[in-house]
Design an enzyme around this catalytic site. Structure first.
Site, PDB file in Angstrom:
ATOM      1  N   CYS A   2      52.192 123.471  35.982  1.00 45.71           N
ATOM      2  CA  CYS A   2      53.615 123.654  36.226  1.00 45.71           C
ATOM      3  C   CYS A   2      54.140 124.569  35.122  1.00 45.71           C
ATOM      4  CB  CYS A   2      54.327 122.318  36.162  1.00 45.71           C
ATOM      5  SG  CYS A   2      53.535 121.054  37.170  1.00 45.71           S
ATOM      6  N   ARG A  27      52.972 129.756  38.036  1.00 52.43           N
ATOM      7  CA  ARG A  27      52.195 128.590  37.602  1.00 52.43           C
ATOM      8  C   ARG A  27      52.386 127.389  38.514  1.00 52.43           C
ATOM      9  NH1 ARG A  27      50.809 129.572  32.222  1.00 52.43           N
ATOM     10  NH2 ARG A  27      50.229 127.419  31.979  1.00 52.43           N
ATOM     11  N   TRP A  72      53.936 122.129  40.368  1.00 51.18           N
ATOM     12  CA  TRP A  72      52.757 122.147  41.234  1.00 51.18           C
ATOM     13  C   TRP A  72      52.364 120.680  41.359  1.00 51.18           C
ATOM     14  CZ3 TRP A  72      47.653 120.579  40.866  1.00 51.18           C
ATOM     15  CH2 TRP A  72      46.804 121.057  41.858  1.00 51.18           C
ATOM     16  N   ASN A  98      54.678 118.808  31.815  1.00 53.20           N
ATOM     17  CA  ASN A  98      53.456 119.427  32.347  1.00 53.20           C
ATOM     18  C   ASN A  98      52.296 118.534  31.947  1.00 53.20           C
ATOM     19  OD1 ASN A  98      54.748 121.662  33.248  1.00 53.20           O
ATOM     20  ND2 ASN A  98      53.829 123.085  31.782  1.00 53.20           N
ATOM     21  N   GLY A  99      51.301 118.409  32.802  1.00 58.92           N
ATOM     22  CA  GLY A  99      50.117 117.630  32.443  1.00 58.92           C
ATOM     23  C   GLY A  99      50.009 116.385  33.308  1.00 58.92           C
ATOM     24  N   GLU A 446      32.160 135.700  45.375  1.00 59.91           N
ATOM     25  CA  GLU A 446      33.515 136.038  44.935  1.00 59.91           C
ATOM     26  C   GLU A 446      34.363 136.479  46.140  1.00 59.91           C
ATOM     27  OE1 GLU A 446      35.378 135.492  42.641  1.00 59.91           O
ATOM     28  OE2 GLU A 446      36.931 137.008  42.735  1.00 59.91           O
ATOM     29  N   LYS A 450      37.802 134.654  47.422  1.00 58.51           N
ATOM     30  CA  LYS A 450      39.051 135.410  47.539  1.00 58.51           C
ATOM     31  C   LYS A 450      39.636 135.262  48.936  1.00 58.51           C
ATOM     32  CE  LYS A 450      39.773 136.273  44.420  1.00 58.51           C
ATOM     33  NZ  LYS A 450      39.497 136.284  43.013  1.00 58.51           N
ATOM     34  N   GLU A 453      40.935 131.706  49.637  1.00 56.70           N
ATOM     35  CA  GLU A 453      42.055 131.381  48.762  1.00 56.70           C
ATOM     36  C   GLU A 453      43.390 131.880  49.301  1.00 56.70           C
ATOM     37  OE1 GLU A 453      41.527 133.286  44.965  1.00 56.70           O
ATOM     38  OE2 GLU A 453      42.873 131.906  43.943  1.00 56.70           O
ATOM     39  N   HIS A 469      17.087 129.094  56.302  1.00 55.93           N
ATOM     40  CA  HIS A 469      16.855 127.715  55.874  1.00 55.93           C
ATOM     41  C   HIS A 469      17.974 126.785  56.326  1.00 55.93           C
ATOM     42  CE1 HIS A 469      13.366 128.925  53.605  1.00 55.93           C
ATOM     43  NE2 HIS A 469      14.069 129.951  53.166  1.00 55.93           N
ATOM     44  N   LYS A 564      48.304 129.527  39.310  1.00 58.66           N
ATOM     45  CA  LYS A 564      47.526 130.471  38.512  1.00 58.66           C
ATOM     46  C   LYS A 564      46.670 129.784  37.449  1.00 58.66           C
ATOM     47  CE  LYS A 564      46.326 134.631  37.324  1.00 58.66           C
ATOM     48  NZ  LYS A 564      45.282 135.212  38.180  1.00 58.66           N
TER      49      LYS A 564
END
Ligand code: M6R
Length: 569
Positions: A2, A27, A72, A98-99, A446, A450, A453, A469, A564
């Site tokens: 956050c 954030r 968040w 935050n946390g 990657e 992306k 996401e 396989h 982020k």
């Protein structure tokens, strides 16, 4: 994950805090709010959604002491009740946090309070309020009872403000009597700032700032200079993500120049005669670490990349002849930090490869190797990823005693976007696979991260050799396979894989600099050194994700459920 912000001064703190939250919104952007004093009473404005909503709701309002938060969600759904700031049941304190308070359930049972929200933060606040003593004493006492992480600003109805932190970042600056508080230096004003260490606290009363340690003793703290690059970057394209991809060439060049003119590498303290390197990171930074490990193997080191979220619990034999590199754009990722602390506690050689000066990771590690990608705001990491790969490559050259490449090489930096004609087509498929071998498999991972996401397409990456396989069973006319091929030695084998996919009705699109894929749809890359091709080939993959995201009408800078900096575990 956050953002928190605060203002104490003579100007309109509501405008200042809303501005700060705007900067910190990357954030966390589920909900947001502010608390302020009106006629000695604490008031809040909260809203679900972005800071824009908050800005509209708080227009033409004014207050001199204000705290704010952009959330968040961790504990409790996304709604106004769970949005911060919270007010204590006595109505005497407001707080942003935050946390995560891990033992909040036990603490909740001990408190005789009617809680308004489902959050751990409200429990922490009421615990603070239940303690005896001055406000700072209350916060210190409560902090001893909580397990977990926090950065808090507590505002009392008498105008006193107290800050405290553990693991989560918190900073403040004092610019001619105006005090700015934020969880990211980016949202501070002024030239200098104070950075709080874990279990340090601050009390601000009548503009007087006092710092305390966990024993409640007053401590002296030095200010640090705010780096010039700590400003919100400009956008030259529609979104931060697009602007950031287009910055790739410049940031690679800047990193090369900085490494050449400063003694960055020679200042790194390395273990004597070491031959082993471990790289530890999360998400995209983990993919850069996988690539880095290949570069180090290439010059004869025993190198391996680990997911920080696993490494910290793992049974890896830590040893003094290994260099431990922690790769992180933000330098704040909780699992990477925990891993670095674990390695540091054994007094081993640690190196932080980060893009954020003053980050927590930089403070923990013995050595720092900065990347010069500049601020990255979009949640999806792009220029920071290419810069991480580049830095690790250049560091491998240094370890091998080789010269760094010439800047001239960059005059012809090949920049390929993903062919627009394929975008709509790929978006129509139910299943998307990315395949590759060797270094291209890392790029496939990657590319897949992306795409999922920001476009929410269910896709995944497979090493081409693994298709037979198991995954080949999923290939039919509902599947599109994007194959990356930049390494000469794997061309022929890849072609056999592609034929197998075609024979089962799957659509194939190849991303390659070679002319051998004429039977398939192709995105053509320009030729460059093979070891450098992972940078060249990931750019069209970043564009692919971006364009599909835009095709669906989503905002690439703020994907759902993500933020982020992942400062929670
Ligand atoms: O700040 P970090 O590099 O430590 O972040 C690690 C991951 O959270 C990050 O790379 C994440 O996977 C990105 N959003 C991917 O685009």
């Amino acid at each position: 994950m956050c953002g928190i912000c605060g203002y104490i001064g003579k100007n309109n703190g509501i405008d200042e805090v809303v501005q700060g939250l705007n900067i910190l919104e990357y954030r966390g952007y589920d909900s947001c709010g502010i608390a302020y004093l009106e006629n000695k009473k604490l008031k809040t404005i909260k809203t679900v959604g972005g800071v824009n909503n908050l800005s509209n709701l708080s227009k033409s309002m004014s207050a001199n002491i204000v705290i704010g938060h952009t959330r968040w969600a961790t504990h409790g759904g996304v709604n106004e009740r769970n949005a911060h700031p919270h007010i204590s049941s006595s109505k005497k304190l407001a707080m942003v946090h935050n946390g995560i308070i891990e033992n909040y359930k036990e603490l909740k049972e001990q408190l005789d309070v009617n809680f308004c929200s489902e959050t751990d933060s409200e429990v922490f606040l009421n615990l603070i309020d239940s303690e005896e003593g001055s406000l700072v004493e209350k916060v210190i006492k409560a902090s001893k009872k909580v397990q977990g992480t926090f950065a808090v600003i507590v505002l009392a109805e008498n105008g006193e403000v107290v800050l405290g932190k553990r693991e989560s970042p918190l900073y403040l600056s004092n610019m001619n009597g105006e005090i700015f508080i934020a969880s990211d230096v980016l949202a501070l004003k002024g030239e200098y700032f104070y950075s709080l260490n874990d279990d340090e606290f601050v009390s601000i009363k009548d503009f007087k700032i006092l710092f305390y340690n966990k024993n409640g003793e007053i401590i002296y703290k030095k200010q640090e200079k705010i780096e010039k690059n700590e400003v919100l970057p400009e956008i030259f394209y529609k979104t931060h993500m697009e602007s950031e991809i287009y910055e790739t060439k410049n940031v690679l060049l800047k990193t090369l120049k900085e490494y050449k003119c400063e003694d960055i590498f020679s200042n790194i303290k390395l273990p004597k005669n070491f031959r082993s390197i471990s790289l530890i990171a999360c998400g995209t930074a983990y993919h850069a670490s996988l690539m880095g490990a290949e570069y180090f193997k290439e010059i004869g080191y025993d190198a391996r990349a680990y997911l920080a979220s696993e490494f910290r619990y793992g049974r890896e034999l830590l040893n003094k002849n290994t260099l431990y590199i922690f790769v992180s754009q933000s330098g704040e990722t909780a699992d990477t930090i925990a891993s670095a602390k674990m390695v540091k506690s054994h007094k081993l050689y640690t190196l932080a490869l980060t893009n954020t000066p003053n980050s927590l990771l930089n403070r923990i590690c013995k050595n720092v190797l900065p990347t010069f990608a500049g601020r990255e705001i979009a949640v999806a990491s792009t220029k920071a990823y290419t810069c991480q790969i580049w830095s690790l490559y250049l560091f491998s050259l240094y370890l091998a005693g080789k010269k760094l490449p010439s800047e001239k090489k960059f005059a012809n930096f090949p920049f390929t976007t993903f062919d627009e004609t394929y975008i709509k087509e790929i978006a129509s498929y139910k299943k998307v696979f990315f395949i590759g071998r060797d270094l291209d498999y890392i790029t496939a991972m990657e590319a897949s991260l992306k795409l999922k996401e920001i476009s929410y397409i269910n896709c995944f990456a497979i090493a081409s050799g693994e298709l037979k396989h198991g995954t080949l069973a999923l290939i039919d006319e509902d599947a599109v396979v994007i194959a990356i091929c930049t390494q000469e030695k794997i061309k022929t084998k890849l072609i056999s894989n592609l034929e197998e996919i075609k024979a089962r009705g799957g659509k194939v699109i190849v991303v390659s600099q070679f002319d051998d894929f004429k039977d398939f749809s192709c995105v053509k890359l320009s030729k460059f050194d093979e070891l450098f091709m992972p940078i060249v080939s990931v750019i069209p993959m970043q564009f692919l994700a971006l364009r599909i995201c835009e095709f669906f009408g989503y905002n690439p800078d703020k994907p759902r459920n993500l933020a982020k900096s992942v400062t929670v575990e």
